[in-house]
Motif scaffolding. Structure first.
Motif, PDB file in Angstrom:
ATOM      1  N   ASP A   1       0.850  -1.185   0.000  1.00  0.00           N
ATOM      2  CA  ASP A   1       0.000   0.000   0.000  1.00  0.00           C
ATOM      3  C   ASP A   1       0.888   1.239   0.000  1.00  0.00           C
ATOM      4  OD1 ASP A   1      -1.847   1.998   0.382  1.00  0.00           O
ATOM      5  OD2 ASP A   1      -2.430   1.386   2.393  1.00  0.00           O
ATOM      6  N   ALA A   2       0.834   2.039  -1.060  1.00  0.00           N
ATOM      7  CA  ALA A   2       1.720   3.197  -1.185  1.00  0.00           C
ATOM      8  C   ALA A   2       1.354   4.302  -0.199  1.00  0.00           C
ATOM      9  CB  ALA A   2       1.676   3.738  -2.612  1.00  0.00           C
ATOM     10  N   ILE A   3       0.095   4.393   0.199  1.00  0.00           N
ATOM     11  CA  ILE A   3      -0.303   5.422   1.163  1.00  0.00           C
ATOM     12  C   ILE A   3       0.399   5.196   2.494  1.00  0.00           C
ATOM     13  CG2 ILE A   3      -2.240   6.331   2.521  1.00  0.00           C
ATOM     14  CD1 ILE A   3      -4.021   5.936   0.113  1.00  0.00           C
ATOM     15  N   ALA A   4       0.443   3.938   2.919  1.00  0.00           N
ATOM     16  CA  ALA A   4       1.150   3.617   4.162  1.00  0.00           C
ATOM     17  C   ALA A   4       2.654   3.687   3.968  1.00  0.00           C
ATOM     18  CB  ALA A   4       0.738   2.224   4.646  1.00  0.00           C
ATOM     19  N   ALA A   5       3.144   3.169   2.843  1.00  0.00           N
ATOM     20  CA  ALA A   5       4.588   3.107   2.602  1.00  0.00           C
ATOM     21  C   ALA A   5       5.218   4.490   2.538  1.00  0.00           C
ATOM     22  CB  ALA A   5       4.866   2.349   1.306  1.00  0.00           C
ATOM     23  N   LEU A   6       4.516   5.460   1.966  1.00  0.00           N
ATOM     24  CA  LEU A   6       5.056   6.808   1.814  1.00  0.00           C
ATOM     25  C   LEU A   6       4.639   7.749   2.940  1.00  0.00           C
ATOM     26  CD1 LEU A   6       4.574   7.387  -2.030  1.00  0.00           C
ATOM     27  CD2 LEU A   6       6.535   6.429  -0.826  1.00  0.00           C
ATOM     28  N   GLY A   7       3.855   7.252   3.891  1.00  0.00           N
ATOM     29  CA  GLY A   7       3.413   8.106   4.994  1.00  0.00           C
ATOM     30  C   GLY A   7       2.522   9.238   4.526  1.00  0.00           C
ATOM     31  N   ILE A   8       1.683   8.968   3.528  1.00  0.00           N
ATOM     32  CA  ILE A   8       0.822  10.017   2.969  1.00  0.00           C
ATOM     33  C   ILE A   8      -0.271  10.419   3.953  1.00  0.00           C
ATOM     34  CG2 ILE A   8      -0.834  10.513   1.124  1.00  0.00           C
ATOM     35  CD1 ILE A   8       0.854   8.761  -0.714  1.00  0.00           C
ATOM     36  N   ASP A   9      -0.766   9.465   4.742  1.00  0.00           N
ATOM     37  CA  ASP A   9      -1.820   9.769   5.710  1.00  0.00           C
ATOM     38  C   ASP A   9      -1.187  10.426   6.932  1.00  0.00           C
ATOM     39  OD1 ASP A   9      -4.160   9.980   7.076  1.00  0.00           O
ATOM     40  OD2 ASP A   9      -4.478   7.830   7.372  1.00  0.00           O
ATOM     41  N   ASP A  10      -0.808  11.686   6.763  1.00  0.00           N
ATOM     42  CA  ASP A  10      -0.079  12.420   7.793  1.00  0.00           C
ATOM     43  C   ASP A  10      -0.549  13.881   7.774  1.00  0.00           C
ATOM     44  OD1 ASP A  10       1.717  13.242   9.697  1.00  0.00           O
ATOM     45  OD2 ASP A  10       3.503  13.026   8.441  1.00  0.00           O
ATOM     46  N   PRO A  11      -1.489  14.245   8.641  1.00  0.00           N
ATOM     47  CA  PRO A  11      -2.022  15.622   8.627  1.00  0.00           C
ATOM     48  C   PRO A  11      -0.925  16.661   8.846  1.00  0.00           C
ATOM     49  CG  PRO A  11      -3.371  14.191  10.014  1.00  0.00           C
ATOM     50  CD  PRO A  11      -2.137  13.413   9.665  1.00  0.00           C
ATOM     51  N   ILE A  12      -1.082  17.805   8.202  1.00  0.00           N
ATOM     52  CA  ILE A  12      -0.125  18.903   8.306  1.00  0.00           C
ATOM     53  C   ILE A  12      -0.846  20.140   8.820  1.00  0.00           C
ATOM     54  CG2 ILE A  12       1.497  20.377   7.054  1.00  0.00           C
ATOM     55  CD1 ILE A  12       1.605  18.109   4.922  1.00  0.00           C
ATOM     56  N   ILE A  13      -0.373  20.684   9.933  1.00  0.00           N
ATOM     57  CA  ILE A  13      -0.927  21.916  10.494  1.00  0.00           C
ATOM     58  C   ILE A  13      -0.014  23.068  10.099  1.00  0.00           C
ATOM     59  CG2 ILE A  13      -1.587  23.137  12.599  1.00  0.00           C
ATOM     60  CD1 ILE A  13      -1.976  20.456  13.951  1.00  0.00           C
ATOM     61  N   ASP A  14      -0.590  24.094   9.510  1.00  0.00           N
ATOM     62  CA  ASP A  14       0.176  25.278   9.096  1.00  0.00           C
ATOM     63  C   ASP A  14      -0.140  26.408  10.066  1.00  0.00           C
ATOM     64  OD1 ASP A  14       1.638  27.186   7.826  1.00  0.00           O
ATOM     65  OD2 ASP A  14       0.501  27.176   5.957  1.00  0.00           O
ATOM     66  N   ILE A  15       0.852  26.818  10.867  1.00  0.00           N
ATOM     67  CA  ILE A  15       0.630  27.894  11.835  1.00  0.00           C
ATOM     68  C   ILE A  15       1.370  29.157  11.397  1.00  0.00           C
ATOM     69  CG2 ILE A  15       0.322  26.275  13.755  1.00  0.00           C
ATOM     70  CD1 ILE A  15       3.168  27.023  14.685  1.00  0.00           C
ATOM     71  N   ALA A  16       0.792  30.312  11.738  1.00  0.00           N
ATOM     72  CA  ALA A  16       1.443  31.596  11.490  1.00  0.00           C
ATOM     73  C   ALA A  16       2.284  31.941  12.711  1.00  0.00           C
ATOM     74  CB  ALA A  16       0.392  32.674  11.239  1.00  0.00           C
ATOM     75  N   VAL A  17       3.541  32.308  12.483  1.00  0.00           N
ATOM     76  CA  VAL A  17       4.471  32.600  13.575  1.00  0.00           C
ATOM     77  C   VAL A  17       4.848  34.080  13.533  1.00  0.00           C
ATOM     78  CG1 VAL A  17       6.686  32.041  14.624  1.00  0.00           C
ATOM     79  CG2 VAL A  17       5.380  30.248  13.454  1.00  0.00           C
ATOM     80  N   ASN A  18       4.587  34.799  14.619  1.00  0.00           N
ATOM     81  CA  ASN A  18       4.943  36.219  14.699  1.00  0.00           C
ATOM     82  C   ASN A  18       6.460  36.381  14.817  1.00  0.00           C
ATOM     83  OD1 ASN A  18       2.253  37.015  14.593  1.00  0.00           O
ATOM     84  ND2 ASN A  18       2.018  36.938  16.828  1.00  0.00           N
ATOM     85  N   PRO A  19       6.998  37.540  14.382  1.00  0.00           N
ATOM     86  CA  PRO A  19       8.454  37.750  14.400  1.00  0.00           C
ATOM     87  C   PRO A  19       9.099  37.586  15.773  1.00  0.00           C
ATOM     88  CG  PRO A  19       7.391  39.419  13.062  1.00  0.00           C
ATOM     89  CD  PRO A  19       6.288  38.654  13.740  1.00  0.00           C
ATOM     90  N   ASP A  20       8.345  37.891  16.852  1.00  0.00           N
ATOM     91  CA  ASP A  20       8.931  37.790  18.186  1.00  0.00           C
ATOM     92  C   ASP A  20       8.924  36.364  18.730  1.00  0.00           C
ATOM     93  OD1 ASP A  20       6.167  37.746  18.379  1.00  0.00           O
ATOM     94  OD2 ASP A  20       6.126  38.712  20.347  1.00  0.00           O
ATOM     95  N   ARG A  21       8.455  35.415  17.935  1.00  0.00           N
ATOM     96  CA  ARG A  21       8.427  34.016  18.368  1.00  0.00           C
ATOM     97  C   ARG A  21       9.126  33.133  17.332  1.00  0.00           C
ATOM     98  NH1 ARG A  21       2.473  32.685  20.685  1.00  0.00           N
ATOM     99  NH2 ARG A  21       3.669  31.136  21.860  1.00  0.00           N
ATOM    100  N   GLY A  22      10.272  33.599  16.899  1.00  0.00           N
ATOM    101  CA  GLY A  22      11.006  32.907  15.851  1.00  0.00           C
ATOM    102  C   GLY A  22      11.385  31.479  16.196  1.00  0.00           C
ATOM    103  N   TYR A  23      11.460  31.158  17.501  1.00  0.00           N
ATOM    104  CA  TYR A  23      11.793  29.788  17.906  1.00  0.00           C
ATOM    105  C   TYR A  23      10.778  28.782  17.376  1.00  0.00           C
ATOM    106  CZ  TYR A  23       8.165  30.667  21.372  1.00  0.00           C
ATOM    107  OH  TYR A  23       6.977  30.983  21.985  1.00  0.00           O
TER     108      TYR A  23
END
Length: 281
Positions: free
Chosen positions: A151-173
């Protein structure tokens, strides 16, 4: 900052009963705006498998490259498909969408007649699977652990949610998986599993003897007053980037380029430490 859940989980042991939506809410609770949540697997349905290229027939008299490819997908008979990509060879493992599958954009896969041949499936690129915008060629996954028919979905780790967060300049870490995971751990009240740099250095010192020191001179000290180098020998810059690393770079919005560049980009994304690799010769 795009954060694959599997990467965050290397720093925080997230309970299985915590949903991706709840994780996003915890990021919001500590002051990060969540711009999106994506999971490429949600837009892929039906059989997507690993197959090995057995033979390639170049079809002539066409304006663009057209290949008739024989594939071993661990079925009773070999499968034949039409493909326009030229970045793979006999013996390579590729990702094959079988008839009945549906790819992003409701693109249904079925056997069809084209270029005077029957194409019984499709060899997939990253863009066709919604993994990245890279459409320079199909995905080649020459990993000895992968078997035909997996199964290529499992083999490639496709089922992996991605959260995109906005980072303010004062929290560069938080412009790193490590920094964002630390915030998530505190928000969830969980332990943070940090990387021990001392342990890593001790491991390197045990395995390798001190080699040749590369001399360096800073000619413009207004631009930098210190530089740190670490030399590595017996490196093959032509080796392909491991599939898992290339996948994570793509998930984070970066295009895999070469093994040396990809390793430095991976470290930058994980730890927030920019690096540059170059040949000392």
């Amino acid at each position: 900052m795009k954060l694959p859940l599997s990467w965050l989980a290397e720093f925080v042991e997230i309970p299985k009963n915590v949903s991706i939506a709840a994780i996003a809410e915890h990021f919001v609770s500590v002051g990060f705006e969540v711009e999106s949540i994506e999971n490429a697997a949600e837009n892929i349905k039906g059989p997507l498998v690993i197959g090995t290229v057995i033979a390639i027939e170049e079809l002539k008299d066409h304006k663009k490259p057209i290949r008739y490819v024989e594939l071993d997908c661990a079925e009773k008979e070999h499968r034949f498909v039409i493909c326009g990509a030229t970045n793979f060879f006999v013996g390579d493992k590729v990702v094959v969408a079988l008839p009945g599958a549906s790819l992003p954009g409701d693109f249904a896969i079925a056997a069809r007649e084209t270029y005077g041949k029957t194409s019984n499936g499709m060899i997939c690129s990253s863009r066709e699977l919604g993994l990245s915008e890279d459409h320079s060629g199909i995905i080649v996954v020459n990993d000895s652990a992968l078997k035909n028919g997996d199964d290529a979905i499992a083999a490639l780790g496709i089922d992996d949610p991605i959260i995109d967060i906005a980072v303010n300049p004062d929290r560069g870490y938080a412009m790193s998986v490590r920094g964002a995971a630390r915030e998530l751990a505190m928000a969830l009240g969980l332990s943070f599993k940090d990387i021990s740099s001392r342990a890593l250095l001790a491991s390197l010192e045990k395995k390798k003897k001190r080699g040749k020191i590369t001399p360096v001179q800073i000619s413009d000290k207004t631009g930098a007053d210190q530089i740190y180098l670490r030399s590595l020998s017996s490196v093959d810059p032509l080796r392909p980037t491991p599939q898992w690393m290339a996948r994570r770079l793509s998930q984070a919005g970066m295009r895999p380029i070469s093994i040396a560049v990809d390793i430095t980009n991976y470290v930058m994304l994980e730890l927030g430490q920019p690096l540059h690799a170059f040949d000392s010769a």
